[in-house]
Design a protein around this motif. Sequence first.
Motif, PDB file in Angstrom:
ATOM      1  N   ARG A 186       0.837  -1.203   0.000  1.00  0.00           N
ATOM      2  CA  ARG A 186       0.000   0.000   0.000  1.00  0.00           C
ATOM      3  C   ARG A 186       0.873   1.253   0.000  1.00  0.00           C
ATOM      4  O   ARG A 186       0.657   2.180  -0.805  1.00  0.00           O
ATOM      5  N   ALA A 187       1.847   1.304   0.901  1.00  0.00           N
ATOM      6  CA  ALA A 187       2.724   2.468   0.988  1.00  0.00           C
ATOM      7  C   ALA A 187       3.508   2.647  -0.306  1.00  0.00           C
ATOM      8  O   ALA A 187       3.692   3.769  -0.794  1.00  0.00           O
ATOM      9  N   PRO A 239      -5.318   6.689  -3.478  1.00  0.00           N
ATOM     10  CA  PRO A 239      -5.664   5.434  -2.793  1.00  0.00           C
ATOM     11  C   PRO A 239      -6.546   4.510  -3.621  1.00  0.00           C
ATOM     12  O   PRO A 239      -7.221   4.931  -4.569  1.00  0.00           O
ATOM     13  N   GLN A 245       2.795   3.993   8.421  1.00  0.00           N
ATOM     14  CA  GLN A 245       2.218   4.285   9.734  1.00  0.00           C
ATOM     15  C   GLN A 245       0.912   5.065   9.641  1.00  0.00           C
ATOM     16  O   GLN A 245       0.286   5.338  10.670  1.00  0.00           O
ATOM     17  N   ARG A 246       0.541   5.441   8.416  1.00  0.00           N
ATOM     18  CA  ARG A 246      -0.704   6.171   8.144  1.00  0.00           C
ATOM     19  C   ARG A 246      -0.747   7.508   8.885  1.00  0.00           C
ATOM     20  O   ARG A 246      -1.806   7.954   9.340  1.00  0.00           O
ATOM     21  N   THR A 247       0.408   8.147   8.984  1.00  0.00           N
ATOM     22  CA  THR A 247       0.478   9.480   9.572  1.00  0.00           C
ATOM     23  C   THR A 247       0.404  10.564   8.503  1.00  0.00           C
ATOM     24  O   THR A 247       0.398  11.751   8.824  1.00  0.00           O
ATOM     25  N   LYS A 248       0.362  10.145   7.252  1.00  0.00           N
ATOM     26  CA  LYS A 248       0.215  11.078   6.138  1.00  0.00           C
ATOM     27  C   LYS A 248      -0.986  10.659   5.319  1.00  0.00           C
ATOM     28  O   LYS A 248      -1.108   9.493   4.930  1.00  0.00           O
ATOM     29  N   ASP A 249      -1.871  11.590   5.066  1.00  0.00           N
ATOM     30  CA  ASP A 249      -3.056  11.302   4.263  1.00  0.00           C
ATOM     31  C   ASP A 249      -2.742  11.507   2.789  1.00  0.00           C
ATOM     32  O   ASP A 249      -2.304  12.600   2.392  1.00  0.00           O
ATOM     33  N   GLU A 268      -3.834  -5.482   0.186  1.00  0.00           N
ATOM     34  CA  GLU A 268      -3.530  -5.274   1.598  1.00  0.00           C
ATOM     35  C   GLU A 268      -3.739  -6.588   2.343  1.00  0.00           C
ATOM     36  O   GLU A 268      -4.702  -7.307   2.095  1.00  0.00           O
ATOM     37  N   ASP A 282       5.760   7.315   6.575  1.00  0.00           N
ATOM     38  CA  ASP A 282       4.509   8.026   6.870  1.00  0.00           C
ATOM     39  C   ASP A 282       3.304   7.279   6.314  1.00  0.00           C
ATOM     40  O   ASP A 282       2.245   7.210   6.961  1.00  0.00           O
ATOM     41  N   TYR A 283       3.465   6.707   5.109  1.00  0.00           N
ATOM     42  CA  TYR A 283       2.353   5.951   4.523  1.00  0.00           C
ATOM     43  C   TYR A 283       2.163   4.607   5.232  1.00  0.00           C
ATOM     44  O   TYR A 283       1.032   4.145   5.392  1.00  0.00           O
TER      45      TYR A 283
END
Length: 243
Positions: A57-58, A111, A101-105, A116, A98-99
């Motif tokens: 995903r990232a 998307p 850890q999902r700290t960046k949208d 996944e 960041d992607y």
Amino acid sequence: MIILIFFLAHWFLSLFFQTFFQHRYASHRMFTTSKAWERIFYVMAYLFEGASFLNPRAYALMHREHHAYSDTEKDPHSPHFFVDIFQMMKATVKTFRDYVQRTKDPEAQFPGHYPEWPLVDRMGSSILSRLLFGAAYTTFYIFFATQWWLFLLLPIHFMMGPIHGAIVNWCGHKYGYRNFDNKDKSKNTTPFDFLMLGELFQNNHHKHPNSANFGNKWFEFDPVYPVIKLMHWMRIIKLRKAY
């Protein structure tokens, strides 16, 4: 000799699954496959990428961002905005983390339509998993290395995925020739790309981002494409029509 065989096997198997699974499948959906085969590819990518497993995903989000903003200030890893390859790698790792850890949208256009598997994603991205793979590589070297200098290859094993990415993104946007004017700085670094399994045909790829064959001229051979064609013929995957 055993160490060099192990090194080359890790280099090309890790690179194959990065270009086949994370790049051509997760990022671009160049082919479709069943859920069962997707899970098989997922596990194989985890095993062969090992200490540097790349969250699909990232990877897909960052790669789509790269295509949308190729060689502009919004490109997450254009070599033309960094003083050297190490600074580019540092910025790339931060964006990727960041992607993960999902700290960046991500922007709304990026998307979706990527594989996944939360269990494997968490496991493959964990410090414990990376340390265990690193320990396994080191143990293999302890048993089979015949010269001290062979241990200098170990850091490459630990960072195999990021090293592949750095070579492709730095060289593929700085050195080589161009078949197409893509309004960016992408280049085909070499017409015979065996070392990076076709990934250095960046100019061709940015012109035809949905084509499973990264080669374009008659002499440009993408080693992964025949494997993909064979899988298509065997009905393991189904190639999508490039546009």
